[in-house]
Design a protein around this motif. Structure first.
Motif, mmCIF file in Angstrom:
data_model
loop_
_atom_site.group_PDB
_atom_site.id
_atom_site.type_symbol
_atom_site.label_atom_id
_atom_site.label_comp_id
_atom_site.label_asym_id
_atom_site.label_seq_id
_atom_site.Cartn_x
_atom_site.Cartn_y
_atom_site.Cartn_z
ATOM 1 N N SER A 29 43.165 43.008 38.035
ATOM 2 C CA SER A 29 41.803 42.619 38.434
ATOM 3 C C SER A 29 41.127 43.785 39.152
ATOM 4 C CB SER A 29 41.833 41.382 39.341
ATOM 5 O OG SER A 29 40.527 40.901 39.596
ATOM 6 N N ALA A 30 41.136 44.947 38.484
ATOM 7 C CA ALA A 30 40.697 46.189 39.121
ATOM 8 C C ALA A 30 39.246 46.545 38.840
ATOM 9 C CB ALA A 30 41.589 47.342 38.658
ATOM 10 N N ALA A 31 38.611 45.917 37.832
ATOM 11 C CA ALA A 31 37.332 46.455 37.361
ATOM 12 C C ALA A 31 36.297 45.379 37.070
ATOM 13 C CB ALA A 31 37.561 47.298 36.110
ATOM 14 N N VAL A 32 35.039 45.750 37.318
ATOM 15 C CA VAL A 32 33.882 45.026 36.804
ATOM 16 C C VAL A 32 33.434 45.779 35.554
ATOM 17 C CG1 VAL A 32 31.483 44.355 37.215
ATOM 18 C CG2 VAL A 32 33.165 44.177 39.064
ATOM 19 N N VAL A 33 33.403 45.114 34.425
ATOM 20 C CA VAL A 33 33.143 45.757 33.141
ATOM 21 C C VAL A 33 31.684 45.568 32.748
ATOM 22 C CG1 VAL A 33 33.786 45.809 30.694
ATOM 23 C CG2 VAL A 33 35.529 45.363 32.442
ATOM 24 N N ARG A 91 34.177 39.099 43.331
ATOM 25 C CA ARG A 91 35.501 39.331 42.731
ATOM 26 C C ARG A 91 36.529 39.685 43.800
ATOM 27 N NH1 ARG A 91 37.507 41.974 38.058
ATOM 28 N NH2 ARG A 91 35.832 40.958 36.895
ATOM 29 N N LYS A 92 37.713 39.139 43.662
ATOM 30 C CA LYS A 92 38.852 39.555 44.464
ATOM 31 C C LYS A 92 39.621 40.587 43.658
ATOM 32 C CE LYS A 92 42.917 37.977 46.980
ATOM 33 N NZ LYS A 92 43.776 36.824 47.346
ATOM 34 N N PHE A 93 39.592 41.829 44.112
ATOM 35 C CA PHE A 93 40.194 42.929 43.366
ATOM 36 C C PHE A 93 41.660 43.123 43.759
ATOM 37 C CE2 PHE A 93 35.650 43.861 43.398
ATOM 38 C CZ PHE A 93 35.428 44.179 42.069
ATOM 39 N N TYR A 94 42.412 43.675 42.825
ATOM 40 C CA TYR A 94 43.810 44.044 43.018
ATOM 41 C C TYR A 94 44.645 42.857 43.498
ATOM 42 C CZ TYR A 94 42.340 48.707 41.930
ATOM 43 O OH TYR A 94 41.839 49.789 41.269
ATOM 44 N N THR A 95 44.675 41.867 42.650
ATOM 45 C CA THR A 95 45.531 40.712 42.908
ATOM 46 C C THR A 95 47.002 41.060 42.696
ATOM 47 O OG1 THR A 95 45.105 40.015 40.626
ATOM 48 C CG2 THR A 95 43.731 39.035 42.340
ATOM 49 N N SER A 96 47.272 42.174 42.050
ATOM 50 C CA SER A 96 48.628 42.722 41.955
ATOM 51 C C SER A 96 48.534 44.243 41.999
ATOM 52 C CB SER A 96 49.328 42.262 40.678
ATOM 53 O OG SER A 96 48.635 42.735 39.533
ATOM 54 N N SER A 97 49.614 44.887 42.379
ATOM 55 C CA SER A 97 49.602 46.341 42.527
ATOM 56 C C SER A 97 49.712 47.024 41.169
ATOM 57 C CB SER A 97 50.752 46.788 43.423
ATOM 58 O OG SER A 97 50.579 46.302 44.729
ATOM 59 N N PRO A 98 48.927 48.076 40.952
ATOM 60 C CA PRO A 98 48.977 48.790 39.676
ATOM 61 C C PRO A 98 50.348 49.407 39.408
ATOM 62 C CG PRO A 98 46.985 49.335 40.866
ATOM 63 C CD PRO A 98 47.850 48.571 41.816
ATOM 64 N N ALA A 99 50.714 49.395 38.143
ATOM 65 C CA ALA A 99 51.936 50.056 37.697
ATOM 66 C C ALA A 99 51.567 51.073 36.618
ATOM 67 C CB ALA A 99 52.919 49.023 37.137
ATOM 68 N N GLN A 100 52.473 51.986 36.340
ATOM 69 C CA GLN A 100 52.276 52.994 35.290
ATOM 70 C C GLN A 100 51.077 53.911 35.560
ATOM 71 O OE1 GLN A 100 54.665 53.243 32.973
ATOM 72 N NE2 GLN A 100 55.638 51.516 33.988
#
Length: 224
Positions: A174-178, A196-205
């Motif tokens: 949930s990192a972006a508004v498109v 928006r609630k951003f970064y509901t999980s931590s990015p991987a890769q």
């Protein structure tokens, strides 16, 4: 040539001559531990800081970023935009300066040579949203922008041009508004940014630590 290092997965599709003598080493980000500080929530009294970083060119979407920032500023005058990066085309830099001169909420930090990563990271950390507004064309369609890794690595919310591979990459966190660069609704983007609630999980890769072992392994094999 004994081996080719490819900076994009898309090069596997675009280039035939490396064959099996290639390894993809992506332009992922290494963030110093002391840079990973919590970002303040966007509140009613807080300046909202946007950043456009990297190469300053029409193809990288710098003018779309300016247009979007101007329209968001009309809706909410808390918005500020920092444009930071290198610009080899003097006509482009002059056009940017002409556009932003009457708009004091836009800051330009431009050089003929690449801006040090440490300086860019400092501005990313101080920002609330990162702008990724590339024109999608054959040179960008199979690539992942380095700053996409950087913004994700810093858990910076992103205003992202609607290009499916990039949207899919950001979606799990949930990192972006498109938005569509050619005909966007600034009011709708603004509403999404605020709710928006951003970064509901931590990015991987997205971190260099995943790429480094691949690089070292190939070098060790070649040096045997």
């Amino acid at each position: 040539i004994d081996h080719f290092f490819l900076a994009e997965r898309g090069y596997d599709m675009e280039l035939k001559f490396p064959g099996s003598r290639s390894t993809v080493i992506e332009n992922k980000v290494r963030i110093p531990p002391d840079e990973q500080r919590a970002r303040d929530a966007v509140g009613s009294n807080k300046t909202i800081r946007l950043i456009f970083s990297g190469t300053l060119a029409e193809t990288t979407g710098v003018f779309t970023a300016i247009d979007l920032a101007v329209k968001l500023h009309v809706i909410d005058d808390r918005f500020r935009l920092t444009i930071i990066g290198s610009g080899a085309q003097h006509k482009v830099l002059e056009k940017i300066r002409l556009l932003i001169t009457p708009r004091r909420f836009i800051e330009l930090i431009a050089r003929d040579s690449p801006v040090p990563h440490a300086e860019i990271f400092k501005h990313i950390q101080a920002s609330d949203f990162g702008l990724i507004t590339y024109q999608i064309n054959p040179s960008t369609m199979n690539a992942i922008p380095t700053k996409l890794y950087e913004y994700l690595g810093f858990k910076l919310p992103i205003l992202l041009v609607n290009h499916k591979p990039w949207v899919d990459f950001c979606h799990p966190y949930s990192a972006a508004v498109v938005f569509d660069a050619g005909h966007f609704d600034a009011a709708q983007i603004y509403r999404e940014m605020m709710r928006r609630k951003f970064y509901t999980s931590s990015p991987a890769q997205v971190y260099w630590e995943a790429e480094e072992p691949k690089l070292l392994k190939v070098v060790e094999e070649l040096l045997r």
